[in-house]
Scaffold this motif. Structure first.
Motif, PDB file in Angstrom:
ATOM      1  N   LYS A  87      -4.603  10.691   2.429  1.00  9.04           N
ATOM      2  CA  LYS A  87      -5.500  10.278   3.499  1.00  9.04           C
ATOM      3  C   LYS A  87      -5.737   8.786   3.356  1.00  9.04           C
ATOM      4  CE  LYS A  87      -9.929  11.268   5.726  1.00  9.04           C
ATOM      5  NZ  LYS A  87     -11.180  12.087   5.689  1.00  9.04           N
ATOM      6  N   HIS A  88      -5.398   8.028   4.407  1.00  9.45           N
ATOM      7  CA  HIS A  88      -5.439   6.573   4.318  1.00  9.45           C
ATOM      8  C   HIS A  88      -6.792   6.003   4.744  1.00  9.45           C
ATOM      9  CE1 HIS A  88      -1.147   6.970   3.887  1.00  9.45           C
ATOM     10  NE2 HIS A  88      -1.009   7.446   5.113  1.00  9.45           N
ATOM     11  N   PRO A  89      -7.271   4.969   4.065  1.00  5.21           N
ATOM     12  CA  PRO A  89      -8.438   4.217   4.563  1.00  5.21           C
ATOM     13  C   PRO A  89      -8.103   3.589   5.910  1.00  5.21           C
ATOM     14  CG  PRO A  89      -7.948   3.654   2.273  1.00  5.21           C
ATOM     15  CD  PRO A  89      -6.781   4.458   2.775  1.00  5.21           C
ATOM     16  N   LYS A  90      -9.098   3.463   6.773  1.00  5.02           N
ATOM     17  CA  LYS A  90      -8.850   2.940   8.120  1.00  5.02           C
ATOM     18  C   LYS A  90      -8.259   1.537   8.103  1.00  5.02           C
ATOM     19  CE  LYS A  90     -12.402   5.734  10.419  1.00  5.02           C
ATOM     20  NZ  LYS A  90     -13.661   5.720  11.214  1.00  5.02           N
ATOM     21  N   ILE A  91      -8.661   0.704   7.137  1.00  6.34           N
ATOM     22  CA  ILE A  91      -8.174  -0.672   7.091  1.00  6.34           C
ATOM     23  C   ILE A  91      -6.663  -0.714   6.891  1.00  6.34           C
ATOM     24  CG2 ILE A  91      -8.553  -0.876   4.592  1.00  6.34           C
ATOM     25  CD1 ILE A  91      -8.885  -3.643   7.286  1.00  6.34           C
ATOM     26  N   GLU A  92      -6.096   0.321   6.264  1.00  5.14           N
ATOM     27  CA  GLU A  92      -4.665   0.311   6.003  1.00  5.14           C
ATOM     28  C   GLU A  92      -3.846   0.535   7.274  1.00  5.14           C
ATOM     29  OE1 GLU A  92      -3.387  -0.824   3.459  1.00  5.14           O
ATOM     30  OE2 GLU A  92      -5.117  -0.830   2.115  1.00  5.14           O
TER      31      GLU A  92
ATOM     32  N   TYR B 202       0.834  -1.207   0.000  1.00 10.11           N
ATOM     33  CA  TYR B 202       0.000   0.000   0.000  1.00 10.11           C
ATOM     34  C   TYR B 202       0.872   1.261   0.000  1.00 10.11           C
ATOM     35  CZ  TYR B 202      -3.039   3.735   1.669  1.00 10.11           C
ATOM     36  OH  TYR B 202      -3.710   4.936   1.799  1.00 10.11           O
TER      37      TYR B 202
END
Length: 363
Positions: free
Chosen positions: A197-202, A117
């Motif tokens: 801005k990262h997705p929370k799952i990452e 990622y």
């Protein structure tokens, strides 16, 4: 993501349009997919099989510490080869036309100590767009303050020796990935000049898969192997240094050789040429005709073709390279290449010496 830097097609060049049309026609005429073919799947089996076999031999406990030394060196190199040949294509989405296959192979990147990622952001989105642009392309910031490769880099008197210490620093690249770089990049407000801005799952993925890597390469060997602490530390460091040096050399020879540019944005914050022409001036090939290099380096010795066509599997680079080179000559655009790996290495060293000499003169 957001950024202000843009490429201005001031010359209204048709270079990329012509090149793309010719490459598309090549695949159409040959009746083949731009993704993996049988040879690519064979390479995948060889490198993944070699990686898992070497890992299994190292933790089997069947060998003495001295006998394990060449095994850990080979394991480190195979980690780099897996990254070059499999994960790199998968993360770019060029391995397969099926997204789930690309996702599966991209997750192998975790077993190399790195986050796919974070790599997608730093490499795919930033490096491939803003190649060799100081302040934007963080891939060229190998060791800020210690290694100077452009006029924009700050001067430090120690850089006069950089052609000596650069290679040991390159060997630390995978250690940095495993323990520092991914965390640092993930929690930066920007990568280069790009806001992220990262997705929370990452957040979960980053720490979970790092823990998996630490278990497989630190905890499990300590649990199952009859070795001392210093022997483990030595083996772990040697493995990572073999991996890091292999990676570092390939990446540096693609962008930090004589003839490549480090463009600076104009007063409006733009690059005054088309994106494709920018790639041609900042990227270089080496050992393009060497089948050995092509096999082990995942086509990264043909970096020009990769930068222009990152969605094409590297197995096709030799063929489309003929098209790219011919078209570049037609449009009077540079096609930078070194005949052999050794020639590219010498060119890289000369670049290090050049900017090291400037640092000495400025001290």
């Amino acid at each position: 993501m957001s950024t202000r830097l843009k490429f201005n097609n001031t010359t209204k060049s048709q270079f990329m349009a012509t090149t793309r049309a010719r490459v598309d026609q090549y695949f159409k005429d040959e009746g083949i997919s731009p993704n993996a073919n049988g040879l690519m799947w064979g390479k995948t089996a060889i490198f993944l099989g070699g990686f898992f076999a070497l890992y299994g031999l190292v933790i089997s406990g069947l060998f003495s510490p001295w006998a394990m030394l060449p095994l850990v060196i080979l394991l480190g190199m195979f980690k780099a080869f897996v990254g070059f040949n499999i994960c790199h294509d998968a993360i770019h989405g060029s391995f397969s036309s099926k997204n789930y296959i690309n996702t599966i192979f991209s997750y192998v990147f975790h077993l190399l100590g790195a986050s796919p990622y974070v790599w997608t952001i730093t490499h795919n989105a930033v490096h491939h767009t803003y190649t060799n642009i100081p302040g934007h392309d963080e891939d060229i910031d190998v060791a800020p303050g210690l290694i100077r490769i452009s006029e924009e880099d700050p001067v430090n008197s120690i850089q006069r020796y950089q052609h000596w210490y650069a290679f040991p620093l390159y060997s630390l690249a995978s250690l940095s990935w495993a323990f520092r770089k991914d965390y640092k990049k993930f929690f930066q407000d920007k990568v280069g000049q790009v806001s992220v801005k990262h997705p929370k799952i990452e957040y979960f993925n980053l720490f979970f898969y790092k823990a998996v890597y630490y278990f497989l390469f630190i905890m499990l060997p300590l649990l199952v192997l009859d070795i001392t602490g210093w022997q483990f530390v030595a083996g772990f460091l040697i493995m990572h240094m073999a991996q890091g040096l292999t990676m570092g050399l390939v990446f540096q020879l693609a962008h930090v050789v004589e003839g490549t540019d480090y463009p600076v944005p104009n007063d409006n914050g733009n690059i005054e040429e088309a994106w494709a022409e920018h790639q041609m001036r900042t990227t270089a090939n080496f050992a393009s005709d060497c089948k050995f290099s092509a096999f082990f380096l995942g086509g990264l010795n043909r970096q020009i073709e990769h930068h222009l066509f990152p969605k094409v599997c590297h197995i096709h680079y030799a063929k489309i390279g003929e098209i790219v080179k011919l078209t570049a000559h037609e449009f009077d655009i540079p096609y930078i290449q070194s005949r052999t790996f050794l020639c590219a290495m010498k060119s890289h060293i000369r670049v290090l010496k050049k900017f090291g000499y400037e640092a000495r003169m400025s001290a």
